[in-house]
Design an enzyme around this catalytic site. Structure first.
Site, mmCIF file in Angstrom:
data_model
loop_
_atom_site.group_PDB
_atom_site.id
_atom_site.type_symbol
_atom_site.label_atom_id
_atom_site.label_comp_id
_atom_site.label_asym_id
_atom_site.label_seq_id
_atom_site.Cartn_x
_atom_site.Cartn_y
_atom_site.Cartn_z
ATOM 1 N N GLU A 75 119.776 155.364 37.566
ATOM 2 C CA GLU A 75 118.912 154.062 37.183
ATOM 3 C C GLU A 75 118.024 154.252 36.123
ATOM 4 O O GLU A 75 117.047 154.601 36.040
ATOM 5 C CB GLU A 75 118.084 153.504 38.364
ATOM 6 C CG GLU A 75 119.039 153.365 39.611
ATOM 7 C CD GLU A 75 119.242 152.103 39.767
ATOM 8 O OE1 GLU A 75 119.316 151.148 38.783
ATOM 9 O OE2 GLU A 75 119.807 151.585 40.788
ATOM 10 N N CYS A 112 111.409 148.514 33.631
ATOM 11 C CA CYS A 112 112.958 148.892 33.242
ATOM 12 C C CYS A 112 113.809 147.513 32.927
ATOM 13 O O CYS A 112 114.535 147.369 32.035
ATOM 14 C CB CYS A 112 113.923 149.516 34.263
ATOM 15 S SG CYS A 112 113.845 148.876 35.888
ATOM 16 N N GLU A 166 114.195 150.370 23.994
ATOM 17 C CA GLU A 166 113.319 150.116 25.125
ATOM 18 C C GLU A 166 111.834 150.422 24.426
ATOM 19 O O GLU A 166 111.740 151.512 23.879
ATOM 20 C CB GLU A 166 113.218 151.081 26.078
ATOM 21 C CG GLU A 166 113.886 150.362 27.433
ATOM 22 C CD GLU A 166 113.767 151.249 28.535
ATOM 23 O OE1 GLU A 166 114.049 152.408 28.470
ATOM 24 O OE2 GLU A 166 113.659 150.834 29.595
ATOM 25 N N LYS A 202 110.663 164.178 43.804
ATOM 26 C CA LYS A 202 109.958 164.637 42.521
ATOM 27 C C LYS A 202 109.344 163.477 41.765
ATOM 28 O O LYS A 202 110.082 162.701 41.177
ATOM 29 C CB LYS A 202 110.569 165.481 41.536
ATOM 30 C CG LYS A 202 110.084 166.314 40.924
ATOM 31 C CD LYS A 202 108.959 166.016 39.942
ATOM 32 C CE LYS A 202 109.297 165.375 38.518
ATOM 33 N NZ LYS A 202 108.413 165.053 37.789
HETATM 34 P P1 NAD Z 1 111.708 159.700 32.131
HETATM 35 O O1 NAD Z 1 112.993 159.801 32.094
HETATM 36 O O2 NAD Z 1 110.537 160.514 31.301
HETATM 37 O O3 NAD Z 1 110.895 160.613 33.537
HETATM 38 C C1 NAD Z 1 111.585 160.119 34.793
HETATM 39 C C2 NAD Z 1 111.424 161.262 35.878
HETATM 40 O O4 NAD Z 1 112.373 162.261 35.371
HETATM 41 C C3 NAD Z 1 109.833 161.954 36.128
HETATM 42 O O5 NAD Z 1 109.550 162.165 37.198
HETATM 43 C C4 NAD Z 1 110.043 163.027 34.928
HETATM 44 O O6 NAD Z 1 109.120 164.234 35.466
HETATM 45 C C5 NAD Z 1 111.538 163.604 35.142
HETATM 46 N N1 NAD Z 1 111.807 164.349 34.268
HETATM 47 C C6 NAD Z 1 111.820 164.346 32.825
HETATM 48 N N2 NAD Z 1 112.388 165.185 32.166
HETATM 49 C C7 NAD Z 1 113.244 165.773 33.296
HETATM 50 C C8 NAD Z 1 114.084 166.868 33.148
HETATM 51 N N3 NAD Z 1 114.521 167.664 32.207
HETATM 52 N N4 NAD Z 1 114.970 167.211 34.351
HETATM 53 C C9 NAD Z 1 114.577 166.810 35.512
HETATM 54 N N5 NAD Z 1 113.722 165.592 35.635
HETATM 55 C C10 NAD Z 1 113.185 165.266 34.552
HETATM 56 O O7 NAD Z 1 111.257 158.587 32.343
HETATM 57 P P2 NAD Z 1 109.601 157.671 32.640
HETATM 58 O O8 NAD Z 1 108.878 157.735 31.275
HETATM 59 O O9 NAD Z 1 108.802 158.141 33.517
HETATM 60 O O10 NAD Z 1 110.200 156.243 33.052
HETATM 61 C C11 NAD Z 1 110.421 155.163 31.852
HETATM 62 C C12 NAD Z 1 111.913 155.045 32.001
HETATM 63 O O11 NAD Z 1 112.471 154.860 33.321
HETATM 64 C C13 NAD Z 1 112.367 153.736 31.011
HETATM 65 O O12 NAD Z 1 113.446 154.028 30.262
HETATM 66 C C14 NAD Z 1 112.660 152.787 32.314
HETATM 67 O O13 NAD Z 1 113.595 151.822 31.869
HETATM 68 C C15 NAD Z 1 113.252 153.715 33.100
HETATM 69 N N6 NAD Z 1 113.418 152.952 34.570
HETATM 70 C C16 NAD Z 1 114.465 152.487 35.122
HETATM 71 C C17 NAD Z 1 114.699 151.913 36.278
HETATM 72 C C18 NAD Z 1 115.840 151.343 36.890
HETATM 73 O O14 NAD Z 1 115.557 150.886 38.004
HETATM 74 N N7 NAD Z 1 117.028 151.380 36.171
HETATM 75 C C19 NAD Z 1 113.413 151.751 36.910
HETATM 76 C C20 NAD Z 1 112.214 152.137 36.545
HETATM 77 C C21 NAD Z 1 112.112 152.976 35.324
#
Ligand code: NAD
Length: 477
Positions: A246, A280, A379, A171
């Site tokens: 992550e 991240c 962040e 997804k």
């Molecule tokens: P997000 O949490 O908003 O979304 C991540 C994914 O989760 C997307 O595909 C989104 O559609 C899905 N999602 C959202 N709500 C959901 C729910 N209720 N149930 C299931 N899935 C759901 O994050 P983002 O804005 O896409 O990305 C930024 C974040 O990701 C930042 O906090 C960043 O630090 C983190 N990140 C972490 C790493 C790592 O390796 N630690 C790497 C990249 C990004």
């Protein structure tokens, strides 16, 4: 029109609804995605399960390795195409988009070679027994992916899961799907069987939630924000599904007075402006020892002022943010900083060619940020660097560990003993000494402590998370 990719076929969502695909460089819609729901996840899980049970589970590790290698070469041959897709879909400057595509190649290359190196053990036990362990795949793994590095995160997560013998339901973020749909098509072209890699697009609270809840998903790899990570963990707990999380970071770069500043400065800048700060592991806090605080800030300020921001196709230092709400988020942080009287040291420039409808933010360096301020705690996910000073090692450690995160830390000092003392005391999943990120090596296990998550992806270590260990005890007398 972009379609889901399920069982090696392009299919419309059951709902028939779609979402717009927006170019962050100009804010304009240029394509449509499927707005999928639980029915589409169910179809993908069934395709994956069928693939696993009817053939994939019997494919030898060596054969899986060959397939992964073929995919890596196929992706390599399509680097330009994938980079162009990513540039438009995510607003990534050309160099960054290419780097992401090449990292994807490297992930599949690495995991191709790892497939047949994953062994169990034999355990010395009582007389009359032989005991061995098998590393078995979970079965169907679910992968929820954010928008900031779709190809890289797909590579490390899906690459590792396939190498360990799983089949995958992916997804992607609603803001970044296009490259992954294309990669799944390329996988089918090199011989991945129907159901091995499935892509279902849509909103997180709809289709992401459906994936996390589906009884047929045997393991979830979630990369994203801490708040959604909490939801995933709770949902998965209801059926005791294993999860790798992550999550985010507020990673410190710690500079002692003996640091090689000429080497450090370009690295400090890159660590916060790469991908417009939407990383991240961004080095979003710089902790500077008092004796070099003023001179280093002066140099960093000049470096920030030289940075240019513009459309992805111009390939400047910084591209646009992913979407308007992200831009607003960064503005809110900067406005809070202004209200709190936090001084600005330097800011880059958005070029005149950048359309007003694009989502641009000039990189900004702020100083004397109080440790309790949200700029030092949360962040931003934009190109904003918070500087603060410390007097000695103890204070540096206290500041470094003073957030709820623990993803990455950079330590800059020429003193070898201090390097090791600091590396031991900083609470972080990765520590870099006199560098930051080590070039992002796919071989290096990655993941966090505290609210940055748990479990590890990348490197060989990831394969343990994508497998379950079975102990087999044979009594033979
Ligand atoms: P997000 O949490 O908003 O979304 C991540 C994914 O989760 C997307 O595909 C989104 O559609 C899905 N999602 C959202 N709500 C959901 C729910 N209720 N149930 C299931 N899935 C759901 O994050 P983002 O804005 O896409 O990305 C930024 C974040 O990701 C930042 O906090 C960043 O630090 C983190 N990140 C972490 C790493 C790592 O390796 N630690 C790497 C990249 C990004």
């Amino acid at each position: 029109m972009q379609l889901n990719y399920i069982g090696n076929e392009s299919v419309a969502s059951a709902s028939g609804r779609t979402l717009p695909v927006i170019d962050p460089s100009d804010g304009q819609t240029f394509d449509e995605l499927q707005r999928s729901n639980a029915a589409d996840i169910d179809a993908a899980v069934q395709a994956a399960h069928h693939c696993f049970e009817t053939g994939w589970r019997k494919v030898s590790a060596a054969e899986r390795g060959r397939l992964l290698y073929k995919l890596s070469q196929k992706i390599a041959a399509h680097t330009d195409e994938l980079a162009l897709i990513e540039q438009r879909d995510c607003g990534k400057p050309v160099k960054q988009a290419r780097a992401d595509a090449l990292a994807l190649v490297r992930y599949f290359e690495f995991y191709a070679g790892a497939c047949d190196k994953l062994h169990g053990e034999t355990i010395p036990y009582q007389d009359g027994y032989s005991v061995l362990t098998w590393r078995e795949p979970h079965g169907v793994t679910g992968h929820i992916i954010p928008w900031n590095y779709p190809m890289q995160i797909f590579g490390r997560s899906v690459g590792g899961a396939l190498a360990a013998g799983n089949v995958c339901v992916v997804k992607p973020s609603e803001d970044a799907c296009l490259s992954l749909i294309r990669v799944a098509q390329l996988a089918a072209e090199v011989g991945f069987p129907p159901g091995a890699i499935n892509i279902v697009t849509g909103y997180g609270h709809e289709v992401g939630d459906a994936l996390a809840r589906h009884e047929g998903i045997d393991h979830i790899s979630f990369t994203g924000s801490p708040s959604v990570g909490t939801i995933i963990q709770q949902v998965a707990a209801e059926r005791h599904c294993p999860v790798t999380l992550e999550l985010g970071g507020k990673s410190p770069q710690i500079l002692f007075a003996d640091a090689d500043l000429d080497a450090a400065i370009p690295v400090l800048i890159k660590a916060i402006v790469q991908n417009a700060g939407q990383t991240c592991s961004a080095g979003s806090r710089v902790l500077i020892q008092q004796g070099i605080y003023e001179p280093l800030l002066e140099r960093l300020g000049h470096a920030f002022e030289a940075l240019r921001v513009g459309p992805a196709a111009m390939d400047l230092d910084v591209g646009p943010l992913i979407r308007q709400t992200q831009q607003q988020r960064v503005w809110d942080f900067l406005s809070d900083a202004h209200v709190a009287g936090i001084p600005m040291v330097g800011q880059g420039t958005v070029v005149d060619e950048a359309p007003e409808s694009g989502f641009y933010q000039a990189p900004t360096l702020l100083r004397d940020v109080p440790v309790g301020h949200r700029l030092a705690q949360e962040e931003v996910f934009g190109p904003v660097l918070a500087a603060m000073s410390f007097c000695d090692e103890d204070e540096a450690v206290a500041l470094a560990n003073a957030t709820r995160f623990g993803l990455v830390a950079g330590i800059w000092t020429e003193n070898g003993a201090r390097q090791l003392r600091m590396a031991k005391r900083v609470k972080s999943g990765q520590v870099f000494i006199n560098n930051y990120g080590a070039g992002g090596g796919v071989e290096l296990p990655f993941g966090g402590v505290k609210s940055s998550g748990y479990g590890r992806e990348k490197g060989f270590e990831a394969l343990y998370g994508f497998t379950t260990l079975k102990t087999v005890a044979i009594r033979h007398g």
